[in-house]
Scaffold this active site. Structure first.
Site, PDB file in Angstrom:
ATOM      1  N   VAL A 117      37.913  30.955  28.691  1.00 63.13           N
ATOM      2  CA  VAL A 117      37.418  29.744  29.362  1.00 63.13           C
ATOM      3  C   VAL A 117      38.044  28.504  28.732  1.00 63.13           C
ATOM      4  O   VAL A 117      38.505  27.588  29.438  1.00 63.13           O
ATOM      5  CB  VAL A 117      35.869  29.682  29.258  1.00 63.13           C
ATOM      6  CG1 VAL A 117      35.340  28.361  29.787  1.00 63.13           C
ATOM      7  CG2 VAL A 117      35.247  30.849  30.011  1.00 63.13           C
TER       8      VAL A 117
ATOM      9  N   ASP B  54      40.997  25.743  17.737  1.00 65.12           N
ATOM     10  CA  ASP B  54      40.537  27.108  17.470  1.00 65.12           C
ATOM     11  C   ASP B  54      40.709  27.382  15.987  1.00 65.12           C
ATOM     12  O   ASP B  54      41.667  26.901  15.378  1.00 65.12           O
ATOM     13  CB  ASP B  54      41.328  28.135  18.294  1.00 65.12           C
ATOM     14  CG  ASP B  54      40.505  29.383  18.545  1.00 65.12           C
ATOM     15  OD1 ASP B  54      40.208  29.696  19.707  1.00 65.12           O
ATOM     16  OD2 ASP B  54      40.126  30.047  17.556  1.00 65.12           O
TER      17      ASP B  54
ATOM     18  N   THR C  63      28.795  30.201  28.675  1.00 65.33           N
ATOM     19  CA  THR C  63      27.636  30.625  29.471  1.00 65.33           C
ATOM     20  C   THR C  63      26.446  30.781  28.524  1.00 65.33           C
ATOM     21  O   THR C  63      26.478  31.611  27.626  1.00 65.33           O
ATOM     22  CB  THR C  63      27.939  31.965  30.157  1.00 65.33           C
ATOM     23  OG1 THR C  63      29.103  31.770  30.944  1.00 65.33           O
ATOM     24  CG2 THR C  63      26.797  32.423  31.035  1.00 65.33           C
TER      25      THR C  63
ATOM     26  N   PHE D 141      33.034  28.554  36.838  1.00 68.01           N
ATOM     27  CA  PHE D 141      32.901  29.651  37.810  1.00 68.01           C
ATOM     28  C   PHE D 141      34.260  30.317  37.998  1.00 68.01           C
ATOM     29  O   PHE D 141      34.685  30.625  39.110  1.00 68.01           O
ATOM     30  CB  PHE D 141      32.357  29.111  39.132  1.00 68.01           C
ATOM     31  CG  PHE D 141      31.051  28.373  38.978  1.00 68.01           C
ATOM     32  CD1 PHE D 141      29.863  29.079  38.789  1.00 68.01           C
ATOM     33  CD2 PHE D 141      31.006  26.997  38.994  1.00 68.01           C
ATOM     34  CE1 PHE D 141      28.660  28.413  38.597  1.00 68.01           C
ATOM     35  CE2 PHE D 141      29.805  26.314  38.817  1.00 68.01           C
ATOM     36  CZ  PHE D 141      28.630  27.028  38.621  1.00 68.01           C
TER      37      PHE D 141
ATOM     38  N   ARG E 190      37.127  33.095  37.839  1.00 72.65           N
ATOM     39  CA  ARG E 190      37.318  34.554  37.823  1.00 72.65           C
ATOM     40  C   ARG E 190      38.599  34.864  37.083  1.00 72.65           C
ATOM     41  O   ARG E 190      39.595  34.163  37.261  1.00 72.65           O
ATOM     42  CB  ARG E 190      37.453  35.087  39.261  1.00 72.65           C
ATOM     43  CG  ARG E 190      36.175  35.075  40.046  1.00 72.65           C
ATOM     44  CD  ARG E 190      36.481  35.198  41.520  1.00 72.65           C
ATOM     45  NE  ARG E 190      37.332  34.093  41.974  1.00 72.65           N
ATOM     46  CZ  ARG E 190      37.908  34.029  43.147  1.00 72.65           C
ATOM     47  NH1 ARG E 190      37.772  35.008  44.015  1.00 72.65           N
ATOM     48  NH2 ARG E 190      38.658  32.990  43.481  1.00 72.65           N
TER      49      ARG E 190
ATOM     50  N   ASN F  21      26.021  34.305  38.807  1.00 69.63           N
ATOM     51  CA  ASN F  21      26.564  35.608  38.425  1.00 69.63           C
ATOM     52  C   ASN F  21      25.602  36.737  38.796  1.00 69.63           C
ATOM     53  O   ASN F  21      26.022  37.807  39.249  1.00 69.63           O
ATOM     54  CB  ASN F  21      26.872  35.641  36.922  1.00 69.63           C
ATOM     55  CG  ASN F  21      28.248  35.072  36.618  1.00 69.63           C
ATOM     56  OD1 ASN F  21      28.936  34.603  37.524  1.00 69.63           O
ATOM     57  ND2 ASN F  21      28.659  35.091  35.373  1.00 69.63           N
TER      58      ASN F  21
ATOM     59  N   PHE G 299      32.460  39.796  48.027  1.00 65.40           N
ATOM     60  CA  PHE G 299      31.640  40.487  47.020  1.00 65.40           C
ATOM     61  C   PHE G 299      30.743  41.548  47.622  1.00 65.40           C
ATOM     62  O   PHE G 299      29.656  41.840  47.136  1.00 65.40           O
ATOM     63  CB  PHE G 299      30.862  39.485  46.150  1.00 65.40           C
ATOM     64  CG  PHE G 299      31.703  39.010  44.997  1.00 65.40           C
ATOM     65  CD1 PHE G 299      32.774  38.170  45.213  1.00 65.40           C
ATOM     66  CD2 PHE G 299      31.472  39.466  43.711  1.00 65.40           C
ATOM     67  CE1 PHE G 299      33.606  37.782  44.186  1.00 65.40           C
ATOM     68  CE2 PHE G 299      32.302  39.086  42.658  1.00 65.40           C
ATOM     69  CZ  PHE G 299      33.365  38.232  42.905  1.00 65.40           C
TER      70      PHE G 299
ATOM     71  N   CYS H 136      31.710  39.335  31.819  1.00 66.51           N
ATOM     72  CA  CYS H 136      30.703  38.373  32.282  1.00 66.51           C
ATOM     73  C   CYS H 136      29.475  39.030  32.911  1.00 66.51           C
ATOM     74  O   CYS H 136      28.369  38.902  32.378  1.00 66.51           O
ATOM     75  CB  CYS H 136      31.331  37.414  33.288  1.00 66.51           C
ATOM     76  SG  CYS H 136      32.733  36.545  32.590  1.00 66.51           S
TER      77      CYS H 136
HETATM   78  C1  UGA Z   1      32.841  36.483  37.311  1.00 64.12           C
HETATM   79  C2  UGA Z   1      32.464  35.495  38.427  1.00 64.12           C
HETATM   80  O1  UGA Z   1      33.027  35.925  39.664  1.00 64.12           O
HETATM   81  C3  UGA Z   1      32.958  34.093  38.104  1.00 64.12           C
HETATM   82  O2  UGA Z   1      32.522  33.179  39.103  1.00 64.12           O
HETATM   83  C4  UGA Z   1      32.397  33.674  36.748  1.00 64.12           C
HETATM   84  O3  UGA Z   1      32.861  32.391  36.365  1.00 64.12           O
HETATM   85  C5  UGA Z   1      32.818  34.681  35.697  1.00 64.12           C
HETATM   86  O4  UGA Z   1      32.330  35.993  36.068  1.00 64.12           O
HETATM   87  C6  UGA Z   1      32.225  34.253  34.381  1.00 64.12           C
HETATM   88  O5  UGA Z   1      30.998  34.237  34.244  1.00 64.12           O
HETATM   89  O6  UGA Z   1      32.976  33.776  33.508  1.00 64.12           O
HETATM   90  P1  UGA Z   1      35.053  37.871  36.673  1.00 64.12           P
HETATM   91  O7  UGA Z   1      34.192  38.567  35.659  1.00 64.12           O
HETATM   92  O8  UGA Z   1      36.378  37.372  36.275  1.00 64.12           O
HETATM   93  O9  UGA Z   1      34.259  36.591  37.275  1.00 64.12           O
HETATM   94  O10 UGA Z   1      35.316  38.893  37.828  1.00 64.12           O
HETATM   95  P2  UGA Z   1      34.849  39.102  39.342  1.00 64.12           P
HETATM   96  O11 UGA Z   1      35.993  38.859  40.235  1.00 64.12           O
HETATM   97  O12 UGA Z   1      33.607  38.397  39.629  1.00 64.12           O
HETATM   98  O13 UGA Z   1      34.561  40.682  39.313  1.00 64.12           O
HETATM   99  C7  UGA Z   1      33.546  41.221  38.465  1.00 64.12           C
HETATM  100  C8  UGA Z   1      33.443  42.703  38.674  1.00 64.12           C
HETATM  101  O14 UGA Z   1      32.873  42.994  39.942  1.00 64.12           O
HETATM  102  C9  UGA Z   1      34.775  43.463  38.644  1.00 64.12           C
HETATM  103  O15 UGA Z   1      34.613  44.670  37.924  1.00 64.12           O
HETATM  104  C10 UGA Z   1      35.069  43.751  40.104  1.00 64.12           C
HETATM  105  O16 UGA Z   1      35.860  44.893  40.283  1.00 64.12           O
HETATM  106  C11 UGA Z   1      33.662  43.950  40.645  1.00 64.12           C
HETATM  107  N1  UGA Z   1      33.545  43.666  42.086  1.00 64.12           N
HETATM  108  C12 UGA Z   1      33.772  42.430  42.572  1.00 64.12           C
HETATM  109  C13 UGA Z   1      33.138  44.694  42.929  1.00 64.12           C
HETATM  110  O17 UGA Z   1      32.913  45.840  42.490  1.00 64.12           O
HETATM  111  N2  UGA Z   1      32.991  44.424  44.264  1.00 64.12           N
HETATM  112  C14 UGA Z   1      33.220  43.191  44.783  1.00 64.12           C
HETATM  113  O18 UGA Z   1      33.059  43.021  46.013  1.00 64.12           O
HETATM  114  C15 UGA Z   1      33.619  42.178  43.925  1.00 64.12           C
END
Ligand code: UGA
Length: 510
Positions: free
Chosen positions: A38, A57, A147, A178, A180, A254, A295, A306
């Site tokens: 982040v 850092d 967070t 937010f 990803r 989240n 999602f 996360c």
């Molecule tokens: C997530 C949130 O999407 C961000 O908005 C947030 O800022 C971030 O956490 C955080 O708190 O820092 P991220 O962990 O990078 O982001 O990844 P995502 O794209 O959200 O995916 C999370 C998990 O859900 C992955 O394992 C992905 O494969 C899974 N996923 C996602 C599914 O299984 N199905 C979906 O439809 C979407």
């Protein structure tokens, strides 16, 4: 970039450009504390918006990598932005007092790892607050990017006062991210919304100024702007809230997204039991604009640094505040079940696992990243290795990180998806890397020992897999099976496969 906003009023755009130019000259002095995921993305993006950024850092290894202009994380555009701004708009620091001194706004982006009971460990946040307090000489805003649970801003304020920071020299705010992984830079520069949570007007004004290039849209008019992932429909929306609301927004967002994923995974389980197709169900429910299809992709469940951590922490925070948020527990339970269900599918298709050679596509927790923290793919591979399988795994970016967890015994890391398929008894798709969609399926089939693909991310259509002669199992969709069980006919060639929707297992009554 210009034509994406051509519908905007010309005059408004001109004024925004002029204001943006002015801001570039009047960029704010910002410190970002912590160059993790982040912190690094925040720092390079603030520099990109024209601010003067100091990235602090205390980890010399990370600093060394950054000093060479290299990105320690696999993230689109981070290297490019480092190249653009390092040494000019962005400087590195290993001295916190100096970083505090030089800035008008301090963004705290240190880690908040989970404790044993699932709460967020806030000791790094506290120690940074103490250090800022002892070094503060003029008015600053201290902004939480990590967070954190609700009340953290209040605690930061209290710690700073206790450590001698005069009350009139600082304000505390929450500005959750937010981002990803994989699309963090464009998520930052083209956000759905920017949330600034503070209980003080002066602090709010400073935060508005920092985000002005996105809120006025002037950034989107720059010829050198990082390209938008989708056409820009207008400037970013800024939502000003209290600090507590902002802290809750982050966790609640989240948790809601994780809930959507677990919901569709539960629906997929039901689809398998009744012989329905989750793709059709997803389209049917997702086309209701109140629900949406994003999602709602079923699969192996969510992972990463996360969702798993934040859901546990949110549950702990709610409990502490006197509310038993049991819905979150169910979301987590369904998520863990997805891996077990997948393993049962592998056993169903392959019968015994000991000694089987399995090709694995993907080790990262999702496509587009080298991150394997809480990766469902890694967990599945670990279980299969424990059951005596030999793994040949390919991931476009995550092999180095995966090796640290999975080691090198019983697993070979290979250089391509086709190498993973070579002579394997089955091919398992565990991460949704886009490049897997364009695999040469005919070649995969030729290379596999048995034409079996077990897809934990629904990357291929069952019809296509049937056409290519695979036995194919995915999540919540019809299986592709052979008319005559036994895999190979007398000629050694597989029978023509057909689509069938056998109940993988019956749904247990709750
Ligand atoms: C997530 C949130 O999407 C961000 O908005 C947030 O800022 C971030 O956490 C955080 O708190 O820092 P991220 O962990 O990078 O982001 O990844 P995502 O794209 O959200 O995916 C999370 C998990 O859900 C992955 O394992 C992905 O494969 C899974 N996923 C996602 C599914 O299984 N199905 C979906 O439809 C979407």
């Amino acid at each position: 970039m210009y034509n994406t906003i051509s519908h905007w009023q010309n005059g408004v755009a001109q004024r925004a450009i002029a204001f943006g130019k002015l801001l570039l000259e009047l960029g704010m002095r910002i410190s970002v504390i912590g160059s993790g995921y982040v912190g690094l993305v925040t720092a390079v993006c603030f520099a990109e918006l024209g601010h003067d950024v100091t990235l602090y850092d205390n980890d010399p290894t990370k600093q060394d990598v950054l000093r060479q202009g290299k990105s320690p994380i696999h993230e689109l555009y981070v290297s490019e932005l480092l190249k653009r701004h390092l040494g000019t708009k962005l400087v590195l620091s290993d001295a916190l007092p100096e970083s505090v001194d030089q800035s008008e706004a301090i963004f705290v982006a240190v880690g908040t790892p989970p404790t044993e009971n699932g709460e967020a460990d806030l000791s790094y946040v506290e120690s940074v607050a103490r250090e800022i307090a002892t070094n503060i000489k003029d008015y600053k805003i201290v902004v939480g990017k990590s967070t954190v649970p609700v009340y953290t801003s209040e605690w930061v304020r209290r710690v700073m006062l206790l450590n001698g920071a005069p009350a009139n020299l600082f304000d505390v705010a929450s500005n959750p991210e937010f981002l990803r992984e994989g699309t963090a830079v464009t998520d930052f520069l083209y956000p759905d919304r920017i949330v600034i949570g503070t209980d003080n007007l002066a602090c709010e004004e400073r935060l508005r100024k920092i985000y002005e290039p996105l809120v006025s849209g002037s950034y989107y008019s720059r010829a050198d702007a990082i390209p938008a992932p989708t056409p820009v429909s207008g400037p970013a929306r800024l939502i000003a809230t209290t600090a507590k609301s902002a802290e809750l927004i982050k966790y609640a967002s989240n948790a809601f997204l994780a809930m959507k994923i677990s919901f569709i995974n539960a629906v997929a389980t039901l689809c398998e039991s009744v012989g329905a197709d989750v793709d059709q169900v997803r389209e049917g429910i997702g086309s209701d604009s109140r629900i949406g299809t994003r999602f709602l992709n079923p699969g192996l469940g969510y992972g990463g640094s996360c969702f798993p951590k934040d859901l546990s922490a949110y549950r702990a925070v709610a409990r502490e505040c006197g509310y038993d948020f049991r819905l979150l527990e169910e979301v987590m339970r369904i998520n863990n079940d997805q891996r077990e269900r997948f393993l049962r599918k592998v056993r169903n298709v392959l019968w015994t696992l000991k000694g089987k050679r399995l090709g694995v596509l993907g080790l990262a927790f999702k496509g587009g990243t080298d991150d394997v923290r809480e990766s469902p793919a890694v967990a599945v591979v670990k279980s299969l290795m424990d059951e005596g399988c030999k793994i040949q795994a390919y991931d476009p970016a995550a092999i180095t990180n995966a090796r640290e967890i999975l080691g090198s015994q019983h697993i070979e890391y290979v250089a391509s998806a086709l190498d993973a398929a070579k002579d394997a008894d089955a091919l398992l798709v565990l991460t949704d890397w886009e490049e897997f969609r364009s695999l040469d399926l005919a070649e995969v089939r030729r290379l596999l020992h048995y034409p079996i693909v077990i897809d934990g991310r629904n990357m291929f259509s069952p019809d296509t897999m049937a056409e290519h002669g695979f036995i194919y199992t995915s999540v919540g969709r019809p299986d592709v099976v052979h008319e005559i069980p036994g895999v190979k006919s007398g000629s050694g060639r597989p029978q023509k496969p057909v689509l069938r929707t056998p109940p993988v297992e019956t749904v247990k009554a709750p």
